[in-house]
Design a protein around this motif. Structure first.
Motif, short mmCIF file in Angstrom:
data_model
loop_
_atom_site.label_atom_id
_atom_site.label_comp_id
_atom_site.label_asym_id
_atom_site.label_seq_id
_atom_site.Cartn_x
_atom_site.Cartn_y
_atom_site.Cartn_z
N GLU A 123 1.65 8.81 5.65
CA GLU A 123 1.02 7.93 5.10
C GLU A 123 0.55 6.81 5.64
N ILE A 124 -0.68 6.52 5.40
CA ILE A 124 -1.28 5.32 6.00
C ILE A 124 -1.27 3.94 5.44
N SER A 125 -0.87 3.09 5.78
CA SER A 125 -0.78 1.65 4.91
C SER A 125 -2.09 1.22 4.66
N SER A 126 -2.22 0.24 3.81
CA SER A 126 -3.46 -0.33 3.40
C SER A 126 -3.97 -0.94 4.66
N LEU A 127 -3.10 -1.73 5.27
CA LEU A 127 -3.60 -2.48 6.51
C LEU A 127 -4.24 -1.55 7.55
N GLY A 128 -3.70 -0.38 7.58
CA GLY A 128 -4.11 0.66 8.71
C GLY A 128 -5.43 1.49 8.00
N LYS A 129 -5.49 1.35 6.74
CA LYS A 129 -6.90 1.95 6.43
C LYS A 129 -8.03 0.87 6.55
N SER A 130 -7.39 -0.48 6.47
CA SER A 130 -8.65 -1.46 6.53
C SER A 130 -9.04 -1.48 8.01
N LEU A 131 -8.19 -1.11 8.96
CA LEU A 131 -8.46 -1.00 10.55
C LEU A 131 -9.68 -0.21 10.89
N LYS A 132 -9.85 0.65 9.98
CA LYS A 132 -10.99 1.51 10.24
C LYS A 132 -12.56 1.02 10.14
N ASN A 133 -12.27 -0.05 9.24
CA ASN A 133 -13.73 -0.98 9.30
C ASN A 133 -13.60 -1.93 10.49
N TYR A 134 -12.66 -2.47 11.12
CA TYR A 134 -12.84 -3.48 12.27
C TYR A 134 -13.40 -2.98 13.40
N SER A 135 -14.27 -3.75 13.75
CA SER A 135 -15.17 -3.44 15.19
C SER A 135 -15.24 -4.70 15.99
N LEU A 136 -15.24 -4.53 17.29
CA LEU A 136 -15.52 -5.80 18.07
C LEU A 136 -17.00 -6.02 18.05
#
Length: 90
Positions: free
Chosen positions: A37-50
């Motif tokens: 199970e992927i946490s909500s924080l992990g799911k939000s990281l997919k949108n993170y980009s430098l």
């Protein structure tokens, strides 16, 4: 002082003893399923980009790919080392 090598028979017998212990248990009763199970924080990281512009990133990748194919791509070792050190800093 006497040093004996490894006796393969001892290793094989240890394996056999362990196998007997495992075979003696009823493993059918222990039927578990694996899950992740992927946490909500992990799911939000997919949108993170430098890089805020993914199109520019794709263009950069293509430009580097072309330079590599042509043999004109040059790497600056000092810049790479500097980048590694920057990433390692807390």
């Amino acid at each position: 002082m006497k040093i004996n090598g490894i006796n393969p028979n001892k290793i094989i017998s240890a394996y056999g003893d362990n196998k007997k212990k495992v075979e003696g248990k009823d493993l059918q009763k222990v039927k578990g399923t694996d899950s992740i199970e992927i946490s909500s924080l992990g799911k939000s990281l997919k949108n993170y980009s430098l890089d805020l512009n993914p199109a520019a990133s794709n263009e950069k990748i293509e430009r580097i790919r072309e330079q590599i194919e042509k043999g004109t791509y040059k790497v600056d070792g000092k810049l790479i080392a500097q980048g590694i050190l920057e990433e390692m800093k807390p």
